[in-house]
Write a protein that holds these residues in place. Sequence first.
Motif, PDB file in Angstrom:
ATOM      1  N   THR A 122      61.295  -0.448 -25.213  1.00  0.00           N
ATOM      2  CA  THR A 122      60.496  -1.615 -24.892  1.00  0.00           C
ATOM      3  C   THR A 122      59.463  -1.246 -23.844  1.00  0.00           C
ATOM      4  OG1 THR A 122      60.599  -3.938 -24.155  1.00  0.00           O
ATOM      5  CG2 THR A 122      62.036  -2.373 -23.041  1.00  0.00           C
ATOM      6  N   GLN A 123      58.479  -2.114 -23.651  1.00  0.00           N
ATOM      7  CA  GLN A 123      57.545  -1.944 -22.545  1.00  0.00           C
ATOM      8  C   GLN A 123      58.117  -2.640 -21.317  1.00  0.00           C
ATOM      9  OE1 GLN A 123      54.202  -3.158 -25.350  1.00  0.00           O
ATOM     10  NE2 GLN A 123      53.037  -2.108 -23.755  1.00  0.00           N
ATOM     11  N   ILE A 124      57.930  -2.036 -20.156  1.00  0.00           N
ATOM     12  CA  ILE A 124      58.540  -2.543 -18.932  1.00  0.00           C
ATOM     13  C   ILE A 124      57.526  -2.510 -17.788  1.00  0.00           C
ATOM     14  CG2 ILE A 124      59.507  -0.239 -18.544  1.00  0.00           C
ATOM     15  CD1 ILE A 124      61.778  -1.537 -16.991  1.00  0.00           C
ATOM     16  N   GLY A 162      46.591  -7.149 -21.168  1.00  0.00           N
ATOM     17  CA  GLY A 162      46.108  -6.119 -22.067  1.00  0.00           C
ATOM     18  C   GLY A 162      45.744  -4.833 -21.383  1.00  0.00           C
ATOM     19  N   GLY A 163      46.115  -4.718 -20.101  1.00  0.00           N
ATOM     20  CA  GLY A 163      45.778  -3.526 -19.334  1.00  0.00           C
ATOM     21  C   GLY A 163      46.651  -2.333 -19.637  1.00  0.00           C
ATOM     22  N   GLY A 164      47.658  -2.537 -20.466  1.00  0.00           N
ATOM     23  CA  GLY A 164      48.534  -1.431 -20.839  1.00  0.00           C
ATOM     24  C   GLY A 164      49.767  -1.380 -19.975  1.00  0.00           C
ATOM     25  N   VAL A 165      50.932  -1.545 -20.599  1.00  0.00           N
ATOM     26  CA  VAL A 165      52.223  -1.464 -19.914  1.00  0.00           C
ATOM     27  C   VAL A 165      52.996  -0.312 -20.531  1.00  0.00           C
ATOM     28  CG1 VAL A 165      54.382  -2.656 -19.407  1.00  0.00           C
ATOM     29  CG2 VAL A 165      52.231  -3.935 -19.427  1.00  0.00           C
ATOM     30  N   ILE A 166      53.599   0.519 -19.705  1.00  0.00           N
ATOM     31  CA  ILE A 166      54.279   1.714 -20.209  1.00  0.00           C
ATOM     32  C   ILE A 166      55.450   1.364 -21.123  1.00  0.00           C
ATOM     33  CG2 ILE A 166      53.581   3.184 -18.278  1.00  0.00           C
ATOM     34  CD1 ILE A 166      56.360   2.699 -17.048  1.00  0.00           C
ATOM     35  N   PHE A 167      55.632   2.191 -22.137  1.00  0.00           N
ATOM     36  CA  PHE A 167      56.750   2.045 -23.068  1.00  0.00           C
ATOM     37  C   PHE A 167      57.818   3.070 -22.714  1.00  0.00           C
ATOM     38  CE2 PHE A 167      59.128   2.971 -26.919  1.00  0.00           C
ATOM     39  CZ  PHE A 167      59.365   1.716 -27.454  1.00  0.00           C
ATOM     40  N   THR A 168      59.053   2.642 -22.688  1.00  0.00           N
ATOM     41  CA  THR A 168      60.168   3.562 -22.460  1.00  0.00           C
ATOM     42  C   THR A 168      61.186   3.366 -23.575  1.00  0.00           C
ATOM     43  OG1 THR A 168      61.334   1.955 -21.049  1.00  0.00           O
ATOM     44  CG2 THR A 168      59.897   3.542 -19.952  1.00  0.00           C
ATOM     45  N   GLY A 169      61.548   4.464 -24.216  1.00  0.00           N
ATOM     46  CA  GLY A 169      62.512   4.384 -25.301  1.00  0.00           C
ATOM     47  C   GLY A 169      63.350   5.642 -25.387  1.00  0.00           C
ATOM     48  N   VAL A 170      64.431   5.563 -26.127  1.00  0.00           N
ATOM     49  CA  VAL A 170      65.301   6.718 -26.344  1.00  0.00           C
ATOM     50  C   VAL A 170      65.685   6.785 -27.813  1.00  0.00           C
ATOM     51  CG1 VAL A 170      66.266   6.899 -24.015  1.00  0.00           C
ATOM     52  CG2 VAL A 170      67.318   5.347 -25.658  1.00  0.00           C
ATOM     53  N   PHE A 171      65.932   8.009 -28.264  1.00  0.00           N
ATOM     54  CA  PHE A 171      66.372   8.226 -29.643  1.00  0.00           C
ATOM     55  C   PHE A 171      67.520   9.214 -29.648  1.00  0.00           C
ATOM     56  CE2 PHE A 171      66.352  10.629 -33.617  1.00  0.00           C
ATOM     57  CZ  PHE A 171      66.446   9.605 -34.544  1.00  0.00           C
ATOM     58  N   ASP A 172      68.546   8.893 -30.414  1.00  0.00           N
ATOM     59  CA  ASP A 172      69.715   9.769 -30.552  1.00  0.00           C
ATOM     60  C   ASP A 172      69.966   9.993 -32.039  1.00  0.00           C
ATOM     61  OD1 ASP A 172      72.162  11.172 -30.077  1.00  0.00           O
ATOM     62  OD2 ASP A 172      73.259   9.316 -30.453  1.00  0.00           O
ATOM     63  N   ILE A 195      60.316  -7.223 -19.481  1.00  0.00           N
ATOM     64  CA  ILE A 195      60.169  -6.405 -20.689  1.00  0.00           C
ATOM     65  C   ILE A 195      59.678  -7.304 -21.822  1.00  0.00           C
ATOM     66  CG2 ILE A 195      61.957  -4.768 -20.007  1.00  0.00           C
ATOM     67  CD1 ILE A 195      63.862  -6.162 -21.957  1.00  0.00           C
ATOM     68  N   ASN A 196      59.014  -6.675 -22.800  1.00  0.00           N
ATOM     69  CA  ASN A 196      58.612  -7.454 -23.975  1.00  0.00           C
ATOM     70  C   ASN A 196      59.572  -7.159 -25.120  1.00  0.00           C
ATOM     71  OD1 ASN A 196      57.734  -4.909 -24.704  1.00  0.00           O
ATOM     72  ND2 ASN A 196      55.598  -5.486 -25.030  1.00  0.00           N
ATOM     73  N   ALA A 197      59.145  -7.351 -26.342  1.00  0.00           N
ATOM     74  CA  ALA A 197      60.032  -7.242 -27.497  1.00  0.00           C
ATOM     75  C   ALA A 197      60.796  -5.916 -27.515  1.00  0.00           C
ATOM     76  CB  ALA A 197      59.234  -7.391 -28.784  1.00  0.00           C
ATOM     77  N   LEU A 198      62.045  -6.004 -27.896  1.00  0.00           N
ATOM     78  CA  LEU A 198      62.903  -4.831 -27.995  1.00  0.00           C
ATOM     79  C   LEU A 198      62.781  -4.250 -29.405  1.00  0.00           C
ATOM     80  CD1 LEU A 198      65.075  -3.489 -26.078  1.00  0.00           C
ATOM     81  CD2 LEU A 198      66.771  -4.739 -27.412  1.00  0.00           C
ATOM     82  N   SER A 199      62.312  -2.999 -29.499  1.00  0.00           N
ATOM     83  CA  SER A 199      62.217  -2.317 -30.790  1.00  0.00           C
ATOM     84  C   SER A 199      63.476  -1.495 -31.016  1.00  0.00           C
ATOM     85  CB  SER A 199      60.990  -1.413 -30.831  1.00  0.00           C
ATOM     86  OG  SER A 199      59.804  -2.181 -30.845  1.00  0.00           O
ATOM     87  N   ILE A 200      63.997  -1.576 -32.237  1.00  0.00           N
ATOM     88  CA  ILE A 200      65.300  -0.964 -32.528  1.00  0.00           C
ATOM     89  C   ILE A 200      65.216  -0.106 -33.782  1.00  0.00           C
ATOM     90  CG2 ILE A 200      67.737  -1.423 -33.007  1.00  0.00           C
ATOM     91  CD1 ILE A 200      67.211  -4.260 -31.760  1.00  0.00           C
ATOM     92  N   ARG A 201      65.816   1.075 -33.705  1.00  0.00           N
ATOM     93  CA  ARG A 201      65.982   1.925 -34.887  1.00  0.00           C
ATOM     94  C   ARG A 201      67.471   1.945 -35.200  1.00  0.00           C
ATOM     95  NH1 ARG A 201      62.824   3.741 -39.078  1.00  0.00           N
ATOM     96  NH2 ARG A 201      64.169   5.074 -40.285  1.00  0.00           N
TER      97      ARG A 201
END
Length: 235
Positions: A122-124, A162-172, A195-201
């Motif tokens: 998500t972006q935080i 819209g200034g850009g918020v960093i995205f942090t994610g992990v993949f296993d 945080i905004n929407a949670l993206s899930i794989r």
Amino acid sequence: MKTLLATVIRTVLFTSTAQAATFVDTREALNPNDFLDWSELVEVPEDLVGPPLPTLPNPFSATSPGGLNLNVSIPAGEFARIDQTPFFPGAFDVGDALLFTGLGNLGPLTITFDTPVFGVGTQIQSDPIEIFDYIATIEAFDSLGNSLGSFERPGVSQINAGGGVIFTGVFDSSGDIKTLVLNAKEEGVDVPFAINALSIRSVPISVPEPSVILGLLVIGTGSIVSRLRGLPKNN
């Protein structure tokens, strides 16, 4: 030679099954197939530009459109819901539905999945207390509570939408992310954040058939055996 061969086989098996999470810095790179939009939990009045904010209990449970159940919590206080407007509250895209730890409520924010996933992010953005520079942290844990990896990413908290918020994610790649822990810090001190929407794989990107994996293992082992047979015998 049998002892050496057994050691080699154990090594091949170990390296083929050992997994560790990797950091993902964009939503596109995560390649999500599911998500959770916080607007589905609590609606926010269109004219809201400050407190009081709509709240969510701590902890609370939610279900993604893909049917994934999860639990969300912070150490203390209630969650707040905000929608990004052109002027409030941060630099997310206008219209983004945000989950906020709440005024004065610090992280970390913990998300636990009923069913482990392959990736999540998500972006935080921090709610600055004294300075605008912050560090976002993300750590994933497996089903046994073991850490799969902890990562940090620096950001600057701005108020221009819209200034850009960093995205942090992990993949296993083993698909065993059971718990995700997010936080934001200013000079090492925990601060409130959104945080905004949670993206899930929730499904693998590409998983070879078991027969293919076994075939590769046999081929690799056979090659090693051939090389070992060519070694001179010890007298």
